[in-house]
Design a protein around this motif. Structure first.
Motif, mmCIF file in Angstrom:
data_model
loop_
_atom_site.group_PDB
_atom_site.id
_atom_site.type_symbol
_atom_site.label_atom_id
_atom_site.label_comp_id
_atom_site.label_asym_id
_atom_site.label_seq_id
_atom_site.Cartn_x
_atom_site.Cartn_y
_atom_site.Cartn_z
ATOM 1 N N ASN A 1 -11.422 15.887 -35.365
ATOM 2 C CA ASN A 1 -11.402 16.527 -36.694
ATOM 3 C C ASN A 1 -11.645 15.483 -37.780
ATOM 4 N N CYS B 1 -11.594 12.187 -35.806
ATOM 5 C CA CYS B 1 -10.380 11.424 -35.465
ATOM 6 C C CYS B 1 -10.245 11.129 -33.961
ATOM 7 N N GLU C 1 -7.894 12.283 -29.139
ATOM 8 C CA GLU C 1 -9.303 12.315 -29.579
ATOM 9 C C GLU C 1 -9.713 13.698 -30.069
ATOM 10 N N ARG D 1 -4.006 18.245 -33.835
ATOM 11 C CA ARG D 1 -2.774 18.259 -33.032
ATOM 12 C C ARG D 1 -1.563 17.639 -33.709
ATOM 13 N N CYS D 2 -1.769 16.577 -34.501
ATOM 14 C CA CYS D 2 -0.612 15.922 -35.144
ATOM 15 C C CYS D 2 -0.343 16.490 -36.536
ATOM 16 N N HIS E 1 -0.269 8.043 -35.529
ATOM 17 C CA HIS E 1 -1.247 8.950 -36.159
ATOM 18 C C HIS E 1 -1.592 8.530 -37.585
ATOM 19 N N ILE F 1 -7.968 8.439 -33.375
ATOM 20 C CA ILE F 1 -6.942 7.425 -33.626
ATOM 21 C C ILE F 1 -5.952 7.329 -32.469
HETATM 22 S S1 SF4 Z 1 -3.450 13.882 -32.589
HETATM 23 FE FE1 SF4 Z 1 -3.815 13.248 -34.728
HETATM 24 S S2 SF4 Z 1 -4.136 11.013 -34.592
HETATM 25 FE FE2 SF4 Z 1 -4.393 11.822 -32.525
HETATM 26 S S3 SF4 Z 1 -6.621 12.156 -32.363
HETATM 27 FE FE3 SF4 Z 1 -5.650 14.118 -32.991
HETATM 28 S S4 SF4 Z 1 -5.810 14.150 -35.241
HETATM 29 FE FE4 SF4 Z 1 -6.163 12.020 -34.549
#
Ligand code: SF4
Length: 334
Positions: free
Chosen positions: A39, A30, A36, A48-49, A135, A32
């Motif tokens: 995962n 990911c 970065e 993280r999200c 996300h 997105i």
């Molecule tokens: S915070 Fe979420 S959307 Fe952003 S890179 Fe990490 S897993 Fe992906």
């Protein structure tokens, strides 16, 4: 002639599907958003999200709290996504943005998300508003493809904290009609201290420049008097100038031009962890707010809206009452 969103053309050309494939591929490691994490969200690994493969929708409903040229008479059809890539200690919607275990039960299928869009259109909403979409961009566009195939035709609003990847935004070119980003901080240390993010000003400014490249600086207004395409930058004034309002407005004037449409907000009130955080544990003072409005005048940034200072007195958070899952959602949608 009435406005036809360009995502419909992309759908018929097969381009919308190609964008879905490109965006979905990014979920494999990911990247997105600018965190970065790397995962594999296709296998539901979270980072993280706290968001895996399926989108999380906390509520969807016609909403009348957005800017007047978006709301019209029937409201914006807002879809509020759960979780977030920021951790703002003063988040007014922290009950859905930072409540990951509870939000897991709000995962929906792509088919369900597409039905929410169509339901909001049927209820007369003027636009679909994706709120905190960053996300879940691949999942949103995948669901959009289904919805367009079943008759979705209204403009799309991307209502974001602006911690967005420019690469992802490029894949939204021609899909999103109206960008509605925050510009939250001018100082990266403030961003880290109060939202746990790195280099917010750099990433948010690059994202906003890309948004402006796609939709231009002038709002396109339709026959119904509502915005059909464009960029509206929101700036929430924080106590003790934590948002760096002066720098933010100067940057907008210099980099984007004084014709940029702004929405300046006074509605900050301490909530969540900010209730016990020095410098953020009070509302914005009238003098602080008026200095920001005066600067708008000085810089001749004249397009847009500024809340009345009194907004800080009556504003109530969207998700104060959590006994409203899937607001507006049919009981047995499938
Ligand atoms: S915070 Fe979420 S959307 Fe952003 S890179 Fe990490 S897993 Fe992906």
């Amino acid at each position: 002639m009435s406005f036809v969103p360009s995502y419909i053309k992309l759908y018929h050309a097969g381009e919308l599907h190609r964008r879905v494939e490109s965006l979905e591929a990014m979920l494999g490691a990911c990247n997105i958003c600018p965190h970065e994490c790397g995962n594999n969200r296709l296998r539901d690994e979270i980072s993280r999200c706290y968001s895996g493969y399926l989108p999380v929708v906390s509520a969807y409903t016609p909403h009348f709290g957005e800017e007047p040229l978006l709301v019209g008479t029937k409201g914006v059809g807002n879809i509020f996504f759960g979780n977030c890539n920021l951790r703002c200690i003063y988040c007014q919607n922290y009950l859905i943005s930072q409540n990951y275990r509870a939000e897991r039960k709000n995962e929906v299928s792509f088919e369900q998300l597409s039905k929410m869009m169509l339901d909001l259109q049927e209820r007369g909403c003027h636009e679909i508003g994706f709120v905190s979409p960053t996300h879940f961009v691949p999942q949103i566009i995948k669901s959009l493809e289904i919805a367009v195939g079943k008759g979705l035709t209204i403009p799309l609003i991307y209502n974001t904290n602006a911690y967005d990847s420019v690469e992802v935004l490029r894949l939204l070119d021609g899909i999103i009609d109206i960008y509605l980003p925050d510009l939250k901080y001018s100082d990266e240390e403030m961003g880290y201290q109060y939202s746990k993010i790195k280099e917010y000003p750099r990433h948010a400014r690059a994202a906003i420049i890309e948004m402006r490249r796609q939709v231009g600086s002038e709002l396109l207004i339709g026959e119904d008097g509502l915005v059909k395409r464009g960029l509206i930058i929101r700036h929430l004034v924080l106590p003790n100038d934590i948002a760096g309002s002066k720098d933010a407005l100067k940057w907008i004037k210099t980099e984007l031009g004084s014709e940029t449409t702004m929405s300046v907000m006074a509605q900050y009130f301490p909530t969540h962890k900010a209730l016990t955080t020095p410098l953020l544990d009070r509302k914005v003072r009238q003098g602080e707010y008026e200095r920001v409005l005066a600067l708008l005048d000085t810089l001749r940034i004249e397009n847009g809206w500024a809340q009345e200072y009194e907004a800080s007195e009556y504003y109530k958070p969207e998700f104060e009452d959590r006994n409203r899952p899937f607001k507006g959602c049919p009981d047995n949608f499938d």
